[in-house]
Design a protein around this motif. Structure first.
Motif, PDB file in Angstrom:
ATOM      1  N   GLN A  45      -5.725  -8.988 -15.798  1.00  0.00           N
ATOM      2  CA  GLN A  45      -4.739  -8.110 -16.410  1.00  0.00           C
ATOM      3  C   GLN A  45      -4.188  -7.059 -15.443  1.00  0.00           C
ATOM      4  N   LYS A  46      -5.031  -6.553 -14.558  1.00  0.00           N
ATOM      5  CA  LYS A  46      -4.610  -5.482 -13.654  1.00  0.00           C
ATOM      6  C   LYS A  46      -3.621  -5.956 -12.595  1.00  0.00           C
ATOM      7  N   TYR A  47      -3.433  -7.274 -12.478  1.00  0.00           N
ATOM      8  CA  TYR A  47      -2.628  -7.798 -11.385  1.00  0.00           C
ATOM      9  C   TYR A  47      -1.489  -8.687 -11.888  1.00  0.00           C
ATOM     10  N   GLN A  48      -0.837  -8.259 -12.960  1.00  0.00           N
ATOM     11  CA  GLN A  48       0.288  -9.017 -13.506  1.00  0.00           C
ATOM     12  C   GLN A  48       1.639  -8.418 -13.134  1.00  0.00           C
ATOM     13  N   ASN A  49       1.630  -7.263 -12.480  1.00  0.00           N
ATOM     14  CA  ASN A  49       2.862  -6.588 -12.108  1.00  0.00           C
ATOM     15  C   ASN A  49       3.250  -6.988 -10.684  1.00  0.00           C
ATOM     16  N   ASP A  50       4.385  -7.690 -10.544  1.00  0.00           N
ATOM     17  CA  ASP A  50       4.815  -8.142  -9.222  1.00  0.00           C
ATOM     18  C   ASP A  50       5.497  -7.024  -8.447  1.00  0.00           C
ATOM     19  N   GLY A  51       5.276  -7.033  -7.138  1.00  0.00           N
ATOM     20  CA  GLY A  51       5.914  -6.065  -6.268  1.00  0.00           C
ATOM     21  C   GLY A  51       7.188  -6.612  -5.654  1.00  0.00           C
ATOM     22  N   ASP A  52       7.830  -5.797  -4.844  1.00  0.00           N
ATOM     23  CA  ASP A  52       9.032  -6.190  -4.120  1.00  0.00           C
ATOM     24  C   ASP A  52       8.680  -7.358  -3.198  1.00  0.00           C
ATOM     25  N   PRO A  53       9.318  -8.520  -3.351  1.00  0.00           N
ATOM     26  CA  PRO A  53       8.958  -9.681  -2.528  1.00  0.00           C
ATOM     27  C   PRO A  53       9.181  -9.465  -1.036  1.00  0.00           C
ATOM     28  N   ARG A  54       9.982  -8.465  -0.668  1.00  0.00           N
ATOM     29  CA  ARG A  54      10.223  -8.202   0.757  1.00  0.00           C
ATOM     30  C   ARG A  54       9.045  -7.480   1.404  1.00  0.00           C
ATOM     31  N   PHE A  60       1.080  -7.517  -7.018  1.00  0.00           N
ATOM     32  CA  PHE A  60       0.780  -6.395  -6.138  1.00  0.00           C
ATOM     33  C   PHE A  60       1.787  -5.257  -6.254  1.00  0.00           C
ATOM     34  N   GLY A  61       2.472  -5.181  -7.402  1.00  0.00           N
ATOM     35  CA  GLY A  61       3.333  -4.037  -7.641  1.00  0.00           C
ATOM     36  C   GLY A  61       2.487  -2.809  -7.971  1.00  0.00           C
ATOM     37  N   ILE A  62       2.949  -1.631  -7.553  1.00  0.00           N
ATOM     38  CA  ILE A  62       2.210  -0.395  -7.841  1.00  0.00           C
ATOM     39  C   ILE A  62       2.045  -0.236  -9.349  1.00  0.00           C
ATOM     40  N   THR A  63       0.797  -0.109  -9.792  1.00  0.00           N
ATOM     41  CA  THR A  63       0.478  -0.014 -11.212  1.00  0.00           C
ATOM     42  C   THR A  63      -0.610   1.041 -11.415  1.00  0.00           C
ATOM     43  N   LEU A  64      -0.377   1.938 -12.367  1.00  0.00           N
ATOM     44  CA  LEU A  64      -1.377   2.952 -12.706  1.00  0.00           C
ATOM     45  C   LEU A  64      -2.286   2.409 -13.793  1.00  0.00           C
ATOM     46  N   HIS A  65      -3.565   2.771 -13.706  1.00  0.00           N
ATOM     47  CA  HIS A  65      -4.545   2.305 -14.688  1.00  0.00           C
ATOM     48  C   HIS A  65      -5.308   3.498 -15.270  1.00  0.00           C
ATOM     49  N   PRO A  66      -4.683   4.226 -16.194  1.00  0.00           N
ATOM     50  CA  PRO A  66      -5.353   5.395 -16.788  1.00  0.00           C
ATOM     51  C   PRO A  66      -6.698   5.052 -17.413  1.00  0.00           C
ATOM     52  N   ASP A  67      -6.825   3.816 -17.929  1.00  0.00           N
ATOM     53  CA  ASP A  67      -8.085   3.407 -18.547  1.00  0.00           C
ATOM     54  C   ASP A  67      -9.223   3.305 -17.538  1.00  0.00           C
ATOM     55  N   ALA A  68      -8.884   3.244 -16.244  1.00  0.00           N
ATOM     56  CA  ALA A  68      -9.927   3.150 -15.213  1.00  0.00           C
ATOM     57  C   ALA A  68     -10.418   4.520 -14.748  1.00  0.00           C
ATOM     58  N   LEU A  69      -9.764   5.577 -15.188  1.00  0.00           N
ATOM     59  CA  LEU A  69     -10.120   6.903 -14.693  1.00  0.00           C
ATOM     60  C   LEU A  69     -11.553   7.298 -15.035  1.00  0.00           C
ATOM     61  N   GLU A  70     -12.054   6.835 -16.156  1.00  0.00           N
ATOM     62  CA  GLU A  70     -13.381   7.266 -16.597  1.00  0.00           C
ATOM     63  C   GLU A  70     -14.517   6.427 -16.016  1.00  0.00           C
ATOM     64  N   VAL A  71     -14.199   5.389 -15.269  1.00  0.00           N
ATOM     65  CA  VAL A  71     -15.238   4.490 -14.766  1.00  0.00           C
ATOM     66  C   VAL A  71     -16.336   5.223 -13.992  1.00  0.00           C
ATOM     67  N   PRO A  72     -16.018   6.091 -13.027  1.00  0.00           N
ATOM     68  CA  PRO A  72     -17.099   6.741 -12.269  1.00  0.00           C
ATOM     69  C   PRO A  72     -18.006   7.620 -13.123  1.00  0.00           C
ATOM     70  N   ARG A  73     -17.514   8.105 -14.235  1.00  0.00           N
ATOM     71  CA  ARG A  73     -18.355   8.939 -15.106  1.00  0.00           C
ATOM     72  C   ARG A  73     -19.479   8.115 -15.728  1.00  0.00           C
ATOM     73  N   ARG A  74     -19.288   6.808 -15.799  1.00  0.00           N
ATOM     74  CA  ARG A  74     -20.318   5.935 -16.385  1.00  0.00           C
ATOM     75  C   ARG A  74     -21.388   5.535 -15.370  1.00  0.00           C
TER      76      ARG A  74
END
Length: 251
Positions: A45-54, A60-74
Motif C-alpha cells: 500500500q505504501k508504494y502505489q504512488n508513482d513518481g515523475d518518470p524522468r 516512488f512518488g513522494i508520499t506522507l504516511h501520518p499513520d506511521a508516525l506512532e511506530v517508534p512509540r511502540r
C-alpha cells in the motif's frame, strides 16, 4: 516489511515518508527506487504512488504516511533507527509541518537514537532554525564525489548532536575533505548488476583523513554485483567510538 534493518550501521528503519527523486550521480542505481517498483508490483500500500518518470518511477512518488508516525512509540527497547531509508525527509515536497511532526516523535522517544540522511543538505539547513533538535537525533548527508562535497558545508551548520557523512556509493576521490564539525564517516562501494567500481585508493584517502582528524570511520563494503561486507579488515574504527554521551540512547 520488517523494521529490522540489514544495513550494518543501523538497527531498524522507520519510513514516515516514502519516495524520492534522483538529483545526483549517486542516485543512478538507487536501491530504494528498485525496491519500490518491486513493492508496488506486490501490492504494498505504501508504494502505489508513482513518481515523475524522468527522475523517479513506479511506487516512488513522494508520499506522507501520518499513520506511521506512532511506530517508534511502540518500540520500548532502545533502537538505532534510520529514518526514511526509502525517502528523504528534506525533499522539497515534504511540508515543513510534517517535518516538525517527525521531529516531535523523535523528541518524544528519547530511548531511541535516530539517524537522518539527506542529499538535500541545503534545505535541511534552511529549515534547521525552525526545528527543535533533540539530543537523540544524528544528521548526515550523502557525499559520493567531489561534486557533492558542498553538502558538507551545509551539514556542519546544522545544530544536530552528531553530524555524519555517508560516502556510499563512493564514486570518486574526495580531495581536501574537511571534517571540521563532522563526527563520523561511513564509506562503501556500490552494489547491484550495474555497480560502478570502487577504487581502494579513494577509500584509503578518506580513512587516512579520518584518522588524522580523530573522526570514527566505518567501512561498510567494497560493493559488487552482490554486497560484500568491508567488515573491519580495512580499519577497526566503528561507530562504537563515537562519544558515549551521544550514542548512549542506542544502547
Amino acid at each position: 516489511m520488517s523494521d529490522r534493518s540489514p544495513i550494518e550501521w543501523t538497527e531498524a528503519t522507520w519510513n514516515p515518508t516514502t519516495g524520492c527523486d534522483q538529483i545526483s550521480t549517486g542516485c543512478d542505481n538507487c536501491y530504494a527506487l528498485t525496491l519500490a517498483r518491486r513493492l508496488k508490483a506486490m501490492g504494498a500500500q505504501k508504494y502505489q504512488n508513482d513518481g515523475d518518470p524522468r527522475t523517479s518511477g513506479p511506487g516512488f512518488g513522494i508520499t506522507l504516511h501520518p499513520d506511521a508516525l506512532e511506530v517508534p512509540r511502540r518500540w520500548k527497547q532502545p533502537r538505532l533507527i534510520f529514518v526514511n531509508s526509502m525517502s528523504d525527509l528534506f525533499h522539497a515536497r515534504v511540508p515543513m509541518d510534517f517535518v516538525r511532526q517527525v521531529f516531535e516523535v523523535m523528541a518524544g522517544t528519547p530511548q531511541h537514537t535516530y539517524q537522518l540522511l539527506t542529499k538535500r543538505a541545503h534545505r535541511a539547513l534552511l529549515l534547521a532554525d525552525k526545528i527543535d533538535w533533540p539530543a537523540n537525533v544524528w544528521m548526515g548527508t550523502s557525499v559520493e564525489n567531489i561534486d557533492t562535497m558542498h553538502r558538507i558545508d551545509d551539514l556542519r551548520r546544522i545544530p544536530a548532536a552528531l553530524r555524519f557523512l555517508s560516502c556510499e556509493p563512493l564514486l570518486g576521490p574526495l580531495p581536501g575533505l574537511d571534517l571540521v564539525g563532522i563526527d563520523w564517516v561511513i564509506v562503501g562501494g556500490e552494489s547491484g548488476p550495474n555497480h560502478r567500481l570502487l577504487n581502494p585508493s579513494w577509500v584509503r584517502e578518506v580513512r587516512d583523513t579520518c584518522q588524522q582528524a580523530g573522526v570514527p570511520f566505518f567501512f561498510k563494503q567494497w560493493g559488487g554485483r552482490t554486497p560484500k561486507s568491508g567488515g573491519r579488515a580495512l580499519d577497526e574504527r566503528t561507530w562504537d567510538e563515537i562519544p558515549a554521551t551521544v550514542v548512549a540512547a542506542a544502547r
